[in-house]
Structures are given as structure tokens and as C-alpha cells.
Design a protein around this motif. Structure first.
Motif, PDB file in Angstrom:
ATOM      1  N   ASN A  90      -9.273  11.154  -4.696  1.00  0.00           N
ATOM      2  CA  ASN A  90      -8.268  11.341  -5.747  1.00  0.00           C
ATOM      3  C   ASN A  90      -7.380  12.550  -5.466  1.00  0.00           C
ATOM      4  O   ASN A  90      -6.749  13.091  -6.369  1.00  0.00           O
ATOM      5  CB  ASN A  90      -8.943  11.484  -7.113  1.00  0.00           C
ATOM      6  N   ARG A  91      -7.319  12.952  -4.174  1.00  0.00           N
ATOM      7  CA  ARG A  91      -6.485  14.101  -3.790  1.00  0.00           C
ATOM      8  C   ARG A  91      -5.136  13.691  -3.203  1.00  0.00           C
ATOM      9  O   ARG A  91      -4.258  14.521  -3.024  1.00  0.00           O
ATOM     10  CB  ARG A  91      -7.208  14.954  -2.745  1.00  0.00           C
ATOM     11  N   PHE A  92      -4.956  12.395  -2.926  1.00  0.00           N
ATOM     12  CA  PHE A  92      -3.747  11.979  -2.221  1.00  0.00           C
ATOM     13  C   PHE A  92      -2.950  11.000  -3.088  1.00  0.00           C
ATOM     14  O   PHE A  92      -3.234   9.808  -3.123  1.00  0.00           O
ATOM     15  CB  PHE A  92      -4.105  11.331  -0.879  1.00  0.00           C
ATOM     16  N   SER A  93      -1.979  11.542  -3.777  1.00  0.00           N
ATOM     17  CA  SER A  93      -1.146  10.726  -4.652  1.00  0.00           C
ATOM     18  C   SER A  93       0.158  10.375  -3.942  1.00  0.00           C
ATOM     19  O   SER A  93       0.472  10.903  -2.875  1.00  0.00           O
ATOM     20  CB  SER A  93      -0.846  11.470  -5.948  1.00  0.00           C
ATOM     21  N   TYR A  94       0.927   9.472  -4.576  1.00  0.00           N
ATOM     22  CA  TYR A  94       2.263   9.172  -4.072  1.00  0.00           C
ATOM     23  C   TYR A  94       3.175  10.383  -4.290  1.00  0.00           C
ATOM     24  O   TYR A  94       2.896  11.269  -5.098  1.00  0.00           O
ATOM     25  CB  TYR A  94       2.847   7.953  -4.781  1.00  0.00           C
ATOM     26  N   GLN A  95       4.313  10.377  -3.624  1.00  0.00           N
ATOM     27  CA  GLN A  95       5.212  11.530  -3.623  1.00  0.00           C
ATOM     28  C   GLN A  95       5.826  11.812  -4.987  1.00  0.00           C
ATOM     29  O   GLN A  95       6.010  12.966  -5.371  1.00  0.00           O
ATOM     30  CB  GLN A  95       6.327  11.304  -2.595  1.00  0.00           C
ATOM     31  N   TYR A  96       6.139  10.767  -5.766  1.00  0.00           N
ATOM     32  CA  TYR A  96       6.888  10.953  -7.007  1.00  0.00           C
ATOM     33  C   TYR A  96       6.049  11.501  -8.160  1.00  0.00           C
ATOM     34  O   TYR A  96       6.582  12.101  -9.087  1.00  0.00           O
ATOM     35  CB  TYR A  96       7.506   9.625  -7.456  1.00  0.00           C
ATOM     36  N   SER A  97       4.738  11.262  -8.154  1.00  0.00           N
ATOM     37  CA  SER A  97       3.952  11.610  -9.332  1.00  0.00           C
ATOM     38  C   SER A  97       2.495  11.845  -8.974  1.00  0.00           C
ATOM     39  O   SER A  97       1.973  11.268  -8.017  1.00  0.00           O
ATOM     40  CB  SER A  97       4.051  10.483 -10.372  1.00  0.00           C
ATOM     41  N   ASP A  98       1.843  12.669  -9.794  1.00  0.00           N
ATOM     42  CA  ASP A  98       0.404  12.886  -9.638  1.00  0.00           C
ATOM     43  C   ASP A  98      -0.379  11.674 -10.149  1.00  0.00           C
ATOM     44  O   ASP A  98       0.156  10.814 -10.860  1.00  0.00           O
ATOM     45  CB  ASP A  98      -0.024  14.127 -10.426  1.00  0.00           C
ATOM     46  N   SER A  99      -1.648  11.647  -9.800  1.00  0.00           N
ATOM     47  CA  SER A  99      -2.618  10.662 -10.302  1.00  0.00           C
ATOM     48  C   SER A  99      -2.361   9.238  -9.828  1.00  0.00           C
ATOM     49  O   SER A  99      -2.979   8.297 -10.330  1.00  0.00           O
ATOM     50  CB  SER A  99      -2.660  10.672 -11.844  1.00  0.00           C
ATOM     51  N   GLN A 100      -1.448   9.057  -8.855  1.00  0.00           N
ATOM     52  CA  GLN A 100      -1.210   7.713  -8.318  1.00  0.00           C
ATOM     53  C   GLN A 100      -2.132   7.506  -7.110  1.00  0.00           C
ATOM     54  O   GLN A 100      -1.679   7.349  -5.974  1.00  0.00           O
ATOM     55  CB  GLN A 100       0.258   7.546  -7.921  1.00  0.00           C
ATOM     56  N   ASN A 101      -3.406   7.483  -7.356  1.00  0.00           N
ATOM     57  CA  ASN A 101      -4.389   7.438  -6.266  1.00  0.00           C
ATOM     58  C   ASN A 101      -4.830   6.021  -5.911  1.00  0.00           C
ATOM     59  O   ASN A 101      -5.080   5.724  -4.747  1.00  0.00           O
ATOM     60  CB  ASN A 101      -5.612   8.274  -6.641  1.00  0.00           C
ATOM     61  N   LEU A 102      -4.947   5.167  -6.908  1.00  0.00           N
ATOM     62  CA  LEU A 102      -5.254   3.760  -6.671  1.00  0.00           C
ATOM     63  C   LEU A 102      -4.059   2.928  -7.115  1.00  0.00           C
ATOM     64  O   LEU A 102      -3.644   3.000  -8.279  1.00  0.00           O
ATOM     65  CB  LEU A 102      -6.499   3.339  -7.450  1.00  0.00           C
TER      66      LEU A 102
END
Length: 460
Positions: free
Chosen positions: A323-335
Motif C-alpha cells: 500500500n506504498r505505491f499509489s498512482y501519480q494523481y492521488s493517494d490510496s490508489q493501491n489496488l
């Protein structure tokens, strides 16, 4: 009491031609005292008979006049109601005629025809009212004259501005051609059969189609998603869904019977994920498939599955998912969940791959990963991703107005490729981008707005 009766009888006799009261002498009335001390009076009237027949005639005539007056009052009331309606409609017609007179760009030929029909109806109504009331008042004459003048005005306007009407008609024809061209271009994007993968992948993406601001009418609801069920159950083929909040917390989802209800903000059902159980999620890359919401479960960090039919949820921990690698635009985009013609997918990153994007195929029945692929792109450099026919498409930002599909990964050949397919963003920030195989469209939640795109595929 007896004296009052006597007086009344005497007055009645006087009224009907009997002897005057003053001519009744004392000899005609005798009195005595009864055994109990009461006063007994004897009155001797003339032989003239009381004219009861005349009283009957008077009563019958009075009743008939009363009935006639009542009928006439009802007739006047009815006519008054019709006059009120007539005056209201005539006022409306006068306003419309003023619009017609104000300029040639305010009307078309059909408007003249409608005005003529309505004027003839008014003329007929006024004539009917005059006949019904059997009168010719100044009010009716004025109304009739006004209607005739309006009819002449309509004829003069149409005759005077035929040339302008022709110009308007030509402009409508030009507009119609533009619409037909737009429709042809729209059809050009639907060059692959729904559900078919007999194409060479994405060729280009249309301009964004902006539906409206989210159903909560909140500019602060930047985090969320919307779209259609990618594999709807029977009877819900036209259903849309939407969820959003001011943070990446997912706590409820709304479903709509069709697009019109979505636009009118009239959900047929709202599902709460935080009631007797805490089934809430994080992130915005969720989808609906088979009347089931697939999302990132909040606690523990895992993939969640909320069945909207049974209103129950389950979760499965994804092996090695971080859960440390999110998309560039926003946090918490892990799955990030996605659906295409071949089924259900999830993308994530792991510590082992050092943040590179990993793609997993989900066995829907078992709700578990059946196969996994590792790509060569760092997940935090990606703004979002989606699946079409087993091929992963990853996007990145070019500038505030432009997005680019820059990377693809083919799960059949296990080959990746760097490409450049640019498309326009409505606004610079978005958190949800997913493909729907049911209509071959991309659905984006762009800064709180519903946005969609059509896709043009290459020939196979």
C-alpha cells in the motif's frame, strides 16, 4: 291569541274585496264567558269565499320564475369561466405575437400556422359565447375585432419576411448537415463489434463528453467514480453507478436505473458500507460487475467484494501487494480494478518488484488471483490504467489539458510496448478511468465531473 286571529282575518277580508274593517259593526261580533272563565268570541264573516285558486297561481308563477333565474345564473357562471380562459389564452397569444413582431429571427413558418389555427379557435369561441348569451355586448365586439386584427397582422408578417424565413431555413439545413457529420464521426468510433477483440488495439480516443457535476452537487467531491455495470444481471442492463466523497474514503454507492435518472440525480438505491458492519474502502479505482462492487478494502488492506443483491461483503488479501505505491494523481490508489471482454483484473505494486506495476487476473467465482504478470513500468509514474481484450493500457500526464496512453502490456504474448495515444482531459485532475466492454467507452471521474470517451480501434 284569538284577537290576533280575528285581526288577521279582518285584514285578509279587506284585502280581497270584502267589507272594509270599519264597516264591521259590533252586532257582528258577540262574546261570552265560558264555564271555566275563558273568553268566547263569535265572529260572523260574509259569505264571500277565500280565493285559494289565486294563491296557487301566484305560488306556481313564483316557483317558475325562481327556477328560471337559477338556470340563468348557472349559465352566466359557466360563460364567465369560459371568458376567463379565453382572456388568459388571448393574453398568451398576444405575447407570442409580440415576439413574432420583434424580429425575423424569432419565428419559423410553423409558428405562423399555429397562430392562425389558434386565432380561428378564438374567433369560433367568441361567436359561440355571443350566441349562447343571445347578446351582442361591446366586450364581445371588441374581442372579435382584436382577433381579426391579429389575424391580419400574422398574414402581413409572413408576407413581409418570407426572405428572412428562407435564410433561417438554410441555416437549419447547415446545422442538420453538421449534426449528420458529427453522427457519422460518432459511428466511426464504433467500428468493432461489442464484445469482440478482432481489432488491433486503440487507434485514437474521442474528445471528452462531459455529462455534469457529480450527483452530490459538490465541487469538493473530487474523489470517486462512475460508470456502467460491465456484466449486468438481467433487467439492469441500463444501470449506472456513482460514488464520491471529499477524500479517498469509500462509504456508499448510488445506483440509477438508466442514464436519465443519473442525470436527474434520482438513484433507485443507495448502499451504505458502514452500518452494522464496517465494509468501507479506500481509493477510487473501483468498478461494478455483476451487480457487485469490487474495491480496495480499508481494513485490512485487501481487495473487497460487496454484493449489492445480498448486501454483504467479503475480502481477500492480495499476496505481496503493497500500500506504498499509489498512482501519480492521488493517494490510496493501491489496488485498481478493471474489467474487459475477458473478465476481471486488478493492478497493484509489490515491495519485491520495487514498485513496478503488477497485473493479476481474478477468478470471479473463487475471488482469488488465478494468474499474475509483472510489467516494466514504475506504478507511481502512472496516472491510471485500464484493460481492453487482455491488454493493459497505462496513462500519464502530458500537461494540464492532455493525457497520454504511453505504455501497453499484452498478457497473451507477455510483451510490452511504448506508444503515444494522446487525448484531451476536461480538467487536469482525475482519479478514476475505466473501460467498459458493454459499450466500448472510457469512463473518467474528472475533478468531480462525469466524463466519458469513445474509442476508435485499429483494423485487425
Amino acid at each position: 291569541m284569538m284577537h290576533r286571529i280575528i285581526s288577521l282575518l279582518l285584514l285578509a277580508g279587506s284585502a280581497y274585496g270584502w267589507l272594509p274593517v270599519e264597516q264591521w259593526g259590533s252586532g257582528n261580533v258577540t262574546g261570552s264567558v265560558g264555564e271555566s272563565g275563558q273568553c268566547i268570541c263569535n265572529v260572523f264573516l260574509p259569505d264571500t269565499t277565500f280565493p285559494a285558486d289565486r294563491m296557487d297561481i301566484v305560488q306556481i308563477t313564483s316557483n317558475k320564475l325562481s327556477a328560471d333565474v337559477e338556470v340563468y345564473i348557472k349559465k352566466l357562471t359557466s360563460m364567465k369561466a369560459e371568458l376567463v380562459i379565453l382572456l388568459s389564452e388571448l393574453t398568451n397569444l398576444t405575447s407570442r405575437l409580440e415576439i413574432v413582431e420583434s424580429g425575423p429571427d424569432k419565428y419559423i413558418k410553423l409558428e405562423f400556422d399555429l397562430l392562425r389555427v389558434e386565432l380561428r379557435e378564438f374567433e369560433s369561441l367568441v361567436t359561440h359565447l355571443k350566441t349562447s348569451l343571445n347578446s351582442s355586448s361591446s366586450i364581445f365586439d371588441s374581442l372579435y375585432s382584436e382577433i381579426r386584427n391579429m389575424s391580419l397582422t400574422v398574414d402581413q408578417l409572413e408576407s413581409y419576411d418570407r426572405s428572412n424565413l428562407e435564410v433561417i431555413r438554410l441555416e437549419f439545413m447547415k446545422l442538420q448537415k453538421k449534426l449528420e457529420k458529427c453522427r457519422d464521426e460518432q459511428d466511426d468510433f464504433s467500428n468493432a463489434a461489442i464484445g469482440s477483440c478482432k481489432h488491433g488495439g486503440i487507434l485514437r480516443i474521442s474528445k471528452p463528453v462531459v455529462s455534469q457535476l457529480n450527483a452530490d452537487l459538490s465541487g469538493s467531491y473530487l474523489y470517486g467514480g462512475w460508470g456502467k455495470d460491465s456484466s449486468p444481471v438481467s433487467g439492469y442492463e441500463n444501470m449506472y453507478w456513482y460514488s464520491a466523497f471529499s477524500s479517498t474514503l469509500l462509504s456508499r454507492i448510488h445506483v440509477y436505473s438508466d442514464y436519465y435518472k443519473l442525470i436527474m440525480r434520482q438513484p433507485m438505491k443507495t448502499y451504505e458500507l458502514y452500518t452494522s458492519h464496517d465494509w468501507r474502502g479506500l481509493g477510487n479505482n473501483y468498478i461494478v460487475r455483476g451487480n457487485t462492487l469490487y474495491y480496495q478494502y480499508r481494513e485490512p488492506f485487501s481487495m473487497g467484494k460487496y454484493n449489492m443483491t445480498s448486501q454483504t461483503a467479503v475480502y481477500r488479501v492480495v499476496p505481496s501487494a503493497s500500500n506504498r505505491f499509489s498512482y501519480q494523481y492521488s493517494d490510496s490508489q493501491n489496488l485498481d480494478f478493471a474489467a474487459d471482454e475477458s473478465g476481471l483484473w486488478v493492478t497493484y505494486a509489490t515491495e519485491v518488484t520495487k514498485g513496478k506495476l503488477v497485473l493479476g487476473k481474478i477468478d470471479e467465482a473463487a475471488f482469488a488471483l488465478s494468474e499474475v504478470w509483472e510489467t516494466n513500468i514504475f506504478k507511481q509514474s502512472v496516472t491510471n490504467a485500464f484493460m481492453i481484450c487482455g491488454i493493459l493500457y497505462a496513462t500519464r500526464s502530458v500537461d494540464t489539458q492532455t493525457e497520454e496512453i504511453f505504455y501497453t502490456y499484452n498478457t497473451r504474448t507477455r510483451q510490452d510496448n511504448y506508444v503515444s495515444i494522446k487525448f484531451e482531459k476536461f480538467q487536469d485532475f482525475y482519479v478514476n478511468l475505466d473501460y467498459n466492454p458493454r459499450d466500448q467507452k472510457l469512463y473518467m471521474f474528472n475533478n468531480g465531473y462525469y466524463v466519458s470517451y469513445n474509442i476508435k480501434f485499429k483494423s485487425d
